[in-house]
Design a protein around this motif. Sequence first.
Motif, PDB file in Angstrom:
ATOM      1  N   ASP A 109      39.611  50.591  53.149  1.00 34.87           N
ATOM      2  CA  ASP A 109      41.038  50.692  53.444  1.00 34.87           C
ATOM      3  C   ASP A 109      41.808  50.260  52.207  1.00 34.87           C
ATOM      4  OD1 ASP A 109      43.678  49.147  54.507  1.00 34.87           O
ATOM      5  OD2 ASP A 109      43.190  50.891  55.758  1.00 34.87           O
ATOM      6  N   LEU A 110      42.548  51.174  51.600  1.00 35.49           N
ATOM      7  CA  LEU A 110      43.178  50.914  50.309  1.00 35.49           C
ATOM      8  C   LEU A 110      44.211  49.779  50.409  1.00 35.49           C
ATOM      9  CD1 LEU A 110      43.396  51.677  47.358  1.00 35.49           C
ATOM     10  CD2 LEU A 110      45.063  53.463  47.989  1.00 35.49           C
ATOM     11  N   THR A 111      44.948  49.711  51.485  1.00 34.76           N
ATOM     12  CA  THR A 111      45.974  48.667  51.630  1.00 34.76           C
ATOM     13  C   THR A 111      45.345  47.283  51.678  1.00 34.76           C
ATOM     14  OG1 THR A 111      47.405  50.229  52.818  1.00 34.76           O
ATOM     15  CG2 THR A 111      47.901  47.878  53.052  1.00 34.76           C
ATOM     16  N   ALA A 112      44.370  47.121  52.565  1.00 37.25           N
ATOM     17  CA  ALA A 112      43.723  45.815  52.705  1.00 37.25           C
ATOM     18  C   ALA A 112      42.958  45.451  51.436  1.00 37.25           C
ATOM     19  CB  ALA A 112      42.784  45.835  53.905  1.00 37.25           C
ATOM     20  N   PHE A 113      42.355  46.439  50.800  1.00 33.13           N
ATOM     21  CA  PHE A 113      41.582  46.176  49.586  1.00 33.13           C
ATOM     22  C   PHE A 113      42.496  45.695  48.451  1.00 33.13           C
ATOM     23  CE2 PHE A 113      39.335  47.923  45.741  1.00 33.13           C
ATOM     24  CZ  PHE A 113      38.320  46.971  45.731  1.00 33.13           C
ATOM     25  N   THR A 114      43.652  46.323  48.318  1.00 35.04           N
ATOM     26  CA  THR A 114      44.588  45.911  47.269  1.00 35.04           C
ATOM     27  C   THR A 114      45.077  44.492  47.481  1.00 35.04           C
ATOM     28  OG1 THR A 114      45.313  48.229  47.063  1.00 35.04           O
ATOM     29  CG2 THR A 114      46.697  46.550  46.057  1.00 35.04           C
ATOM     30  N   GLU A 115      45.422  44.177  48.723  1.00 35.62           N
ATOM     31  CA  GLU A 115      45.880  42.814  49.020  1.00 35.62           C
ATOM     32  C   GLU A 115      44.757  41.793  48.798  1.00 35.62           C
ATOM     33  OE1 GLU A 115      47.226  43.222  52.989  1.00 35.62           O
ATOM     34  OE2 GLU A 115      49.146  44.169  52.450  1.00 35.62           O
ATOM     35  N   GLU A 116      43.533  42.178  49.106  1.00 36.59           N
ATOM     36  CA  GLU A 116      42.388  41.289  48.884  1.00 36.59           C
ATOM     37  C   GLU A 116      42.179  41.039  47.395  1.00 36.59           C
ATOM     38  OE1 GLU A 116      37.576  41.727  49.255  1.00 36.59           O
ATOM     39  OE2 GLU A 116      38.798  42.587  50.853  1.00 36.59           O
ATOM     40  N   LEU A 117      42.308  42.095  46.588  1.00 38.44           N
ATOM     41  CA  LEU A 117      42.169  41.936  45.145  1.00 38.44           C
ATOM     42  C   LEU A 117      43.256  41.013  44.591  1.00 38.44           C
ATOM     43  CD1 LEU A 117      41.349  45.606  44.009  1.00 38.44           C
ATOM     44  CD2 LEU A 117      39.775  43.668  44.074  1.00 38.44           C
ATOM     45  N   TYR A 118      44.454  41.186  45.084  1.00 37.22           N
ATOM     46  CA  TYR A 118      45.576  40.366  44.594  1.00 37.22           C
ATOM     47  C   TYR A 118      45.337  38.895  44.906  1.00 37.22           C
ATOM     48  CZ  TYR A 118      50.313  38.606  43.925  1.00 37.22           C
ATOM     49  OH  TYR A 118      51.403  37.880  43.518  1.00 37.22           O
ATOM     50  N   ALA A 119      44.816  38.618  46.083  1.00 36.50           N
ATOM     51  CA  ALA A 119      44.546  37.224  46.453  1.00 36.50           C
ATOM     52  C   ALA A 119      43.486  36.610  45.546  1.00 36.50           C
ATOM     53  CB  ALA A 119      44.113  37.149  47.915  1.00 36.50           C
ATOM     54  N   LYS A 120      42.522  37.409  45.088  1.00 34.74           N
ATOM     55  CA  LYS A 120      41.456  36.884  44.246  1.00 34.74           C
ATOM     56  C   LYS A 120      41.914  36.631  42.811  1.00 34.74           C
ATOM     57  CE  LYS A 120      37.609  38.871  46.859  1.00 34.74           C
ATOM     58  NZ  LYS A 120      36.455  39.794  46.836  1.00 34.74           N
ATOM     59  N   ILE A 121      42.697  37.561  42.243  1.00 28.22           N
ATOM     60  CA  ILE A 121      43.027  37.438  40.821  1.00 28.22           C
ATOM     61  C   ILE A 121      44.098  36.391  40.558  1.00 28.22           C
ATOM     62  CG2 ILE A 121      42.372  39.835  40.404  1.00 28.22           C
ATOM     63  CD1 ILE A 121      45.314  40.548  40.280  1.00 28.22           C
ATOM     64  N   THR A 122      44.875  36.008  41.560  1.00 27.16           N
ATOM     65  CA  THR A 122      45.937  35.019  41.328  1.00 27.16           C
ATOM     66  C   THR A 122      45.378  33.641  40.994  1.00 27.16           C
ATOM     67  OG1 THR A 122      46.043  34.659  43.727  1.00 27.16           O
ATOM     68  CG2 THR A 122      47.630  36.195  42.756  1.00 27.16           C
ATOM     69  N   ALA A 123      44.093  33.440  41.236  1.00 24.00           N
ATOM     70  CA  ALA A 123      43.476  32.148  40.934  1.00 24.00           C
ATOM     71  C   ALA A 123      42.907  32.107  39.521  1.00 24.00           C
ATOM     72  CB  ALA A 123      42.370  31.851  41.941  1.00 24.00           C
ATOM     73  N   LEU A 124      43.082  33.157  38.736  1.00 27.51           N
ATOM     74  CA  LEU A 124      42.487  33.211  37.399  1.00 27.51           C
ATOM     75  C   LEU A 124      43.302  32.454  36.359  1.00 27.51           C
ATOM     76  CD1 LEU A 124      41.338  36.955  37.279  1.00 27.51           C
ATOM     77  CD2 LEU A 124      39.926  34.925  37.672  1.00 27.51           C
ATOM     78  N   GLY A 125      44.569  32.201  36.613  1.00 28.81           N
ATOM     79  CA  GLY A 125      45.353  31.501  35.613  1.00 28.81           C
ATOM     80  C   GLY A 125      46.789  31.310  36.052  1.00 28.81           C
ATOM     81  N   ASP A 126      47.498  30.482  35.262  1.00 29.08           N
ATOM     82  CA  ASP A 126      48.898  30.184  35.560  1.00 29.08           C
ATOM     83  C   ASP A 126      49.770  31.278  34.951  1.00 29.08           C
ATOM     84  OD1 ASP A 126      51.275  29.082  36.232  1.00 29.08           O
ATOM     85  OD2 ASP A 126      51.225  27.501  34.696  1.00 29.08           O
ATOM     86  N   ARG A 127      49.999  32.346  35.741  1.00 33.33           N
ATOM     87  CA  ARG A 127      50.797  33.484  35.289  1.00 33.33           C
ATOM     88  C   ARG A 127      51.747  33.895  36.408  1.00 33.33           C
ATOM     89  NH1 ARG A 127      48.298  31.791  31.662  1.00 33.33           N
ATOM     90  NH2 ARG A 127      47.061  32.893  30.080  1.00 33.33           N
ATOM     91  N   ARG A 128      52.701  34.729  36.077  1.00 38.16           N
ATOM     92  CA  ARG A 128      53.597  35.287  37.108  1.00 38.16           C
ATOM     93  C   ARG A 128      52.899  36.517  37.713  1.00 38.16           C
ATOM     94  NH1 ARG A 128      59.294  36.507  34.696  1.00 38.16           N
ATOM     95  NH2 ARG A 128      59.548  37.140  36.894  1.00 38.16           N
ATOM     96  N   TRP A 129      52.208  36.323  38.808  1.00 40.50           N
ATOM     97  CA  TRP A 129      51.447  37.393  39.444  1.00 40.50           C
ATOM     98  C   TRP A 129      52.355  38.217  40.341  1.00 40.50           C
ATOM     99  CZ3 TRP A 129      46.656  38.122  37.643  1.00 40.50           C
ATOM    100  CH2 TRP A 129      46.035  37.043  37.010  1.00 40.50           C
ATOM    101  N   GLN A 130      52.200  39.535  40.288  1.00 35.19           N
ATOM    102  CA  GLN A 130      53.020  40.446  41.096  1.00 35.19           C
ATOM    103  C   GLN A 130      52.117  41.503  41.740  1.00 35.19           C
ATOM    104  OE1 GLN A 130      56.146  42.267  38.841  1.00 35.19           O
ATOM    105  NE2 GLN A 130      57.234  40.339  38.433  1.00 35.19           N
ATOM    106  N   LEU A 131      52.437  41.813  42.995  1.00 33.33           N
ATOM    107  CA  LEU A 131      51.803  42.943  43.682  1.00 33.33           C
ATOM    108  C   LEU A 131      52.775  44.103  43.586  1.00 33.33           C
ATOM    109  CD1 LEU A 131      49.368  43.955  45.268  1.00 33.33           C
ATOM    110  CD2 LEU A 131      50.477  43.146  47.366  1.00 33.33           C
ATOM    111  N   GLU A 132      52.545  44.983  42.638  1.00 31.72           N
ATOM    112  CA  GLU A 132      53.546  45.971  42.255  1.00 31.72           C
ATOM    113  C   GLU A 132      53.650  47.130  43.243  1.00 31.72           C
ATOM    114  OE1 GLU A 132      54.779  46.649  37.825  1.00 31.72           O
ATOM    115  OE2 GLU A 132      53.064  47.913  38.319  1.00 31.72           O
ATOM    116  N   ALA A 133      52.536  47.597  43.744  1.00 31.42           N
ATOM    117  CA  ALA A 133      52.541  48.722  44.695  1.00 31.42           C
ATOM    118  C   ALA A 133      51.245  48.680  45.493  1.00 31.42           C
ATOM    119  CB  ALA A 133      52.673  50.062  43.965  1.00 31.42           C
TER     120      ALA A 133
END
Length: 490
Positions: free
Chosen positions: A341-365
């Motif tokens: 499921d592309l929607t759930a997969f994208t949100e799952e990826l976003y949750a994982k990468i936000t822990a990689l560093g202190d940056r301004r993380w955005q879920l663009e689309a």
Amino acid sequence: MKPSVLPKHSPTPQPAGGWRRMLGEARTRILLWYLLLMVISSVASVLAVRQILLARVEERVEQSLYQEVEEFRQLRNGRNPETGQPFGDDIEAIFDVFLSRNVPEDNEYLLAIVDGKFYKASSLALPVALRPDSTLMQQWESLMMPKQDGEATFSGTVLYLAEPIEAAGQVRGVFVVTHLVSRDRAEVTESVLIIAQVSLVVLAIASALAWFAAGKVLAPLRLLSQTARSITESNLTERIPLDGSAGDIAELTRTFNDMLDRIEATFNSQRQLLNDVGHELRTPITIIRGHLELMGTTPQEQQETLDIVIDELDRMSRFIDELMLLAKAERPDFLFPEPIDLTAFTEELYAKITALGDRRWQLEAVGDGQIVGDRQRLTEAIVNLAQNATQHTRAGDTIALGSSRHRNQVRLWVRDTGEGIELTDQSRIFQRFVRGKSRYTRSDGSGLGLAIVQAIVQAHGGTIQLASQPDQGATFTLVLPLKPLPETYL
């Protein structure tokens, strides 16, 4: 001292082996098949021509017999050119006029019988089988009904047509048209022999031309064999020159050259891989060796050395794992595709990468719908891209993740506002062991991250796109084909 002079005559190969080798060549087999087909067709043609000519001889002779008898009938019903009166019962006069005016064909004889006795013939030199004392003549002298037949005699096969002549209510004579057909058949046989001789000469010339033509056609195959024998691990540059652009031989040449290109690329890749691996492993091994050689005797010094060694061994372990991953990328079991499921997969990826560093993380689309792919491999690719983005950005820079689904393609991208990538580096950044230069952080990676991303995307049948300018960030986009769902999931 033993003499060092070599023997004057070296042993020669056995003739049988040479013949077997020659018979096994494609050129020889082609010629033998060609000769077999030509011989069969030539023999069949000669026999067919002979039968056709013999049939035409029989037909021509039969027509000639009927024509002579018909002319005789017409003369008998006409008038005597000498007296101007009808012939009536004057059988001798009919025969005299007809035989004096008619010229028979070659091997044809006109015979006249009057009152049961031989009277006259169109030729004085009659064959033995047609003379007055012959068996055939005795049969005709007693003939009472028209008869057409053929008979084998010492003079050859005789075809004849006998016509009895009635006068005053009784048979007074017999008109016989004969033809020695054996002589015509002999002429046909002679002609067929000439045709066979000419065919034999033509076959010999055609065989020589076929041998030459087969050699020209198979020349690329011999060159292919020579090229294959000349190829070694240190010489992969040989190629077969392409003669023409169409045909099976040209296609085989192109296929062989393409195979050599792939083999050369593989060998070069392996050689480069060995060089790079050796270079990459040499540094941690040197560090480990140096610290072990200089390791102190105090517990604190030993612990520091142990920490450094373990850290370098961990780095080597990660390096080997990444190399194994790249090696597995070419295997068919590298991917385990499943519906995602592309929607759930994208949100799952976003949750994982936000822990990689202190940056301004955005879920663009966020795209919708289902796609088919390997969830773990795609996650690894996006995480690698996000990790790479953190190394080329600073705190406060933006790293955005997005996905979309349009027509037959699915796009997943990672965008950052960091230092960007020089144009000269963009063409080589996906190669193995190529590390990007960063002004912000020191890279401790192996230079395999983007190569692994590219391998994962290519295994899915997709491509990876890079858009970047110095000091304006970079965008890595995974373009994946939208594949149908497997039947097991429908």
